[in-house]
Write a protein that holds these residues in place. Structure first.
Motif, PDB file in Angstrom:
ATOM      1  N   ILE A  10      16.164  -3.633 -40.012  1.00  0.00           N
ATOM      2  CA  ILE A  10      17.479  -3.719 -40.657  1.00  0.00           C
ATOM      3  C   ILE A  10      17.994  -2.325 -41.011  1.00  0.00           C
ATOM      4  O   ILE A  10      19.159  -1.975 -40.734  1.00  0.00           O
ATOM      5  N   ILE A  11      17.136  -1.504 -41.616  1.00  0.00           N
ATOM      6  CA  ILE A  11      17.536  -0.155 -42.026  1.00  0.00           C
ATOM      7  C   ILE A  11      17.955   0.681 -40.817  1.00  0.00           C
ATOM      8  O   ILE A  11      19.027   1.315 -40.801  1.00  0.00           O
ATOM      9  N   LEU A  12      17.123   0.681 -39.769  1.00  0.00           N
ATOM     10  CA  LEU A  12      17.410   1.497 -38.589  1.00  0.00           C
ATOM     11  C   LEU A  12      18.648   0.996 -37.854  1.00  0.00           C
ATOM     12  O   LEU A  12      19.442   1.800 -37.337  1.00  0.00           O
ATOM     13  N   ALA A  13      18.843  -0.319 -37.796  1.00  0.00           N
ATOM     14  CA  ALA A  13      20.013  -0.869 -37.111  1.00  0.00           C
ATOM     15  C   ALA A  13      21.303  -0.477 -37.825  1.00  0.00           C
ATOM     16  O   ALA A  13      22.305  -0.127 -37.183  1.00  0.00           O
ATOM     17  N   ILE A  14      21.295  -0.527 -39.146  1.00  0.00           N
ATOM     18  CA  ILE A  14      22.479  -0.121 -39.918  1.00  0.00           C
ATOM     19  C   ILE A  14      22.791   1.355 -39.673  1.00  0.00           C
ATOM     20  O   ILE A  14      23.959   1.746 -39.478  1.00  0.00           O
ATOM     21  N   LEU A  15      21.746   2.195 -39.652  1.00  0.00           N
ATOM     22  CA  LEU A  15      21.949   3.624 -39.401  1.00  0.00           C
ATOM     23  C   LEU A  15      22.470   3.865 -37.984  1.00  0.00           C
ATOM     24  O   LEU A  15      23.359   4.703 -37.769  1.00  0.00           O
ATOM     25  N   GLN A  16      21.914   3.146 -37.000  1.00  0.00           N
ATOM     26  CA  GLN A  16      22.372   3.292 -35.617  1.00  0.00           C
ATOM     27  C   GLN A  16      23.852   2.930 -35.495  1.00  0.00           C
ATOM     28  O   GLN A  16      24.634   3.634 -34.852  1.00  0.00           O
ATOM     29  N   ARG A  17      24.240   1.836 -36.110  1.00  0.00           N
ATOM     30  CA  ARG A  17      25.630   1.380 -36.033  1.00  0.00           C
ATOM     31  C   ARG A  17      26.567   2.332 -36.756  1.00  0.00           C
ATOM     32  O   ARG A  17      27.666   2.636 -36.280  1.00  0.00           O
ATOM     33  N   ARG A  18      26.112   2.844 -37.898  1.00  0.00           N
ATOM     34  CA  ARG A  18      26.985   3.688 -38.724  1.00  0.00           C
ATOM     35  C   ARG A  18      27.170   5.086 -38.137  1.00  0.00           C
ATOM     36  O   ARG A  18      28.288   5.612 -38.110  1.00  0.00           O
TER      37      ARG A  18
ATOM     38  N   ASP B  21      27.465  -0.793 -30.719  1.00  0.00           N
ATOM     39  CA  ASP B  21      27.680  -2.178 -31.135  1.00  0.00           C
ATOM     40  C   ASP B  21      26.427  -2.714 -31.819  1.00  0.00           C
ATOM     41  O   ASP B  21      25.333  -2.160 -31.680  1.00  0.00           O
ATOM     42  N   TRP B  22      26.592  -3.831 -32.537  1.00  0.00           N
ATOM     43  CA  TRP B  22      25.488  -4.353 -33.340  1.00  0.00           C
ATOM     44  C   TRP B  22      24.303  -4.796 -32.477  1.00  0.00           C
ATOM     45  O   TRP B  22      23.149  -4.622 -32.865  1.00  0.00           O
ATOM     46  N   ALA B  23      24.558  -5.355 -31.295  1.00  0.00           N
ATOM     47  CA  ALA B  23      23.462  -5.783 -30.421  1.00  0.00           C
ATOM     48  C   ALA B  23      22.608  -4.586 -30.007  1.00  0.00           C
ATOM     49  O   ALA B  23      21.374  -4.637 -30.063  1.00  0.00           O
ATOM     50  N   THR B  24      23.263  -3.504 -29.598  1.00  0.00           N
ATOM     51  CA  THR B  24      22.536  -2.296 -29.215  1.00  0.00           C
ATOM     52  C   THR B  24      21.775  -1.729 -30.404  1.00  0.00           C
ATOM     53  O   THR B  24      20.601  -1.348 -30.292  1.00  0.00           O
ATOM     54  N   ALA B  25      22.450  -1.680 -31.561  1.00  0.00           N
ATOM     55  CA  ALA B  25      21.819  -1.140 -32.768  1.00  0.00           C
ATOM     56  C   ALA B  25      20.595  -1.963 -33.159  1.00  0.00           C
ATOM     57  O   ALA B  25      19.540  -1.408 -33.501  1.00  0.00           O
ATOM     58  N   TRP B  26      20.713  -3.285 -33.085  1.00  0.00           N
ATOM     59  CA  TRP B  26      19.619  -4.159 -33.530  1.00  0.00           C
ATOM     60  C   TRP B  26      18.401  -4.064 -32.611  1.00  0.00           C
ATOM     61  O   TRP B  26      17.286  -3.834 -33.066  1.00  0.00           O
ATOM     62  N   PHE B  27      18.620  -4.219 -31.309  1.00  0.00           N
ATOM     63  CA  PHE B  27      17.480  -4.260 -30.394  1.00  0.00           C
ATOM     64  C   PHE B  27      16.910  -2.872 -30.122  1.00  0.00           C
ATOM     65  O   PHE B  27      15.737  -2.748 -29.763  1.00  0.00           O
ATOM     66  N   ALA B  28      17.709  -1.830 -30.325  1.00  0.00           N
ATOM     67  CA  ALA B  28      17.173  -0.464 -30.250  1.00  0.00           C
ATOM     68  C   ALA B  28      16.282  -0.166 -31.445  1.00  0.00           C
ATOM     69  O   ALA B  28      15.425   0.723 -31.381  1.00  0.00           O
ATOM     70  N   SER B  29      16.457  -0.916 -32.532  1.00  0.00           N
ATOM     71  CA  SER B  29      15.724  -0.669 -33.777  1.00  0.00           C
ATOM     72  C   SER B  29      14.604  -1.666 -34.017  1.00  0.00           C
ATOM     73  O   SER B  29      13.844  -1.519 -34.973  1.00  0.00           O
TER      74      SER B  29
END
Length: 364
Positions: free
Chosen positions: A110-118, A123-131
């Motif tokens: 969750i933390i890494l996905a939020i940072l990736q998106r911000r 996009d959220w899919a890329t941020a989530w699965f990259a994290s």
């Protein structure tokens, strides 16, 4: 009508062969240099860094999938020999911490996905699965179904593993009085050639079987499970020859380093820098958690660090082996987290995506 099989042309075959030979030479030279410089895990880190360096300067090298599978089989066999009754029975003492590791993996996701998106504006899919702290190959397969940017998902996982493989042995070596470069040199292998061939045949057969039934990480976990069972029953008490262990590490490091497209470094500098920064934060937070637990509870901090760290099974288990840490317990941490993340990442993504959309609609 019988469908024709598309075989590569002679020129295509020779081109791929040359790139693989070049990759093998680069990986081997990297291992030798890392060994001379007394790197921890030199036969893993050296090839990884050497091939990454080639990618950074635009020199294209390749690693055929068979090399990665070869490395995984060897490492699976090596780790399986550590599954003695004493160490396997000790896993029960860490069950609560294994559960903590699963929750920690979701929290880091969750933390890494939020940072990736911000900060990387993906996009959220890329941020989530990259994290997601799971197998890169499995995460890529799931990410494809959600239309994520696959090159960034692959890059983020490779960067995370690379950072951990480099930083954790160095950190542990500085914190604890251990010389990881000397551990493997003390091993006296006693396998004869016939026994090695028999075990190799069993390992490959188990990998193919588990691949057939779609077991996660079959080329690592298949040999590990089969050899581990034999070791637990007391039928195997030997150690793998060092040369085979080095070959397995070289194949894994070479495969990791070759994951990037050769021009990825040139066109994604900001993404790479931010991703390394985010994963450094994840390592720091994991260190804080482990030392916090170690302060209040009587627990081996080294096992916690390698068990809770967001790495891969092969890489963290190899690090545990080099540092003299209980390999089966680290494997238990990593396998449990891997299975949980792969089974739930898509569901949690959908829930989080739905929550984000509801929040956006509410604000509008």
């Amino acid at each position: 009508m019988v469908a024709s099989i598309c075989w590569p042309s002679a020129s295509e075959f020779m081109g791929k062969l040359k790139l693989n030979i070049k990759g093998l030479v680069v990986a081997f030279i990297g291992a030798l240099v890392a060994n001379l410089l007394h790197f921890p895990l030199p036969w893993l880190l050296g090839p990884l860094l050497a091939v990454n360096l080639c990618g950074a300067i635009g020199v294209q090298v390749q690693c055929n999938e068979l090399w990665r599978k070869c490395g995984q089989v060897i490492i699976g066999m090596t780790l399986g020999l550590y599954f003695t009754p004493t160490l396997v029975n000790a896993i029960g003492d860490y069950l609560i911490f294994v559960c903590i590791g699963v929750l920690w993996a979701v929290s880091l996701n969750i933390i890494l996905a939020i940072l990736q998106r911000r900060f990387n504006h993906v996009d959220w899919a890329t941020a989530w699965f990259a994290s997601s702290i799971g197998s890169a190959s499995e995460m890529v397969n799931v990410a494809i179904k959600h239309n994520a940017k696959i090159d960034k998902v692959v890059a983020a996982h490779t960067l995370r593993i690379t950072l951990l493989v480099i930083s954790l042995p160095l950190l542990l070596g500085m914190i604890f009085p251990i010389d990881p470069t000397q551990v493997l040199k003390s091993v006296n292998p006693s396998f004869d050639v016939l026994t090695l061939l028999l075990l190799g045949f069993m390992a490959i057969a188990s990998a193919l079987f588990f691949q057939k039934i779609k077991l996660l990480n079959s080329w690592l976990l298949g040999p590990l499970i089969v050899i581990g069972i034999w070791s637990y029953w007391g039928l195997l008490t030997e150690k793998m020859p060092n040369l085979l262990i080095y070959l397995g590490q070289l194949c894994i490091g070479w495969s990791l380093g070759s994951k990037f497209p050769y021009d990825f470094f040139q066109v994604n500098k900001k993404f790479i820098f931010n991703t390394l920064l985010f994963n450094s934060l994840a390592v720091f937070l994991t260190l804080c958690l482990c030392f916090g637990l170690g302060f209040f509870l009587k627990i081996d901090i080294q096992i916690l660090l390698l068990g809770l760290s967001p790495g891969g099974i092969a890489e963290m288990s190899l690090t545990a082996k080099a540092l003299g840490v209980a390999v089966p317990i680290v494997v238990a941490f990593q396998v449990t987290r891997l299975i949980f993340v792969i089974l739930t990442s898509s569901l949690i993504f959908r829930l989080s995506h739905y929550t984000i959309q509801k929040y956006k609609n509410y604000k509008e």
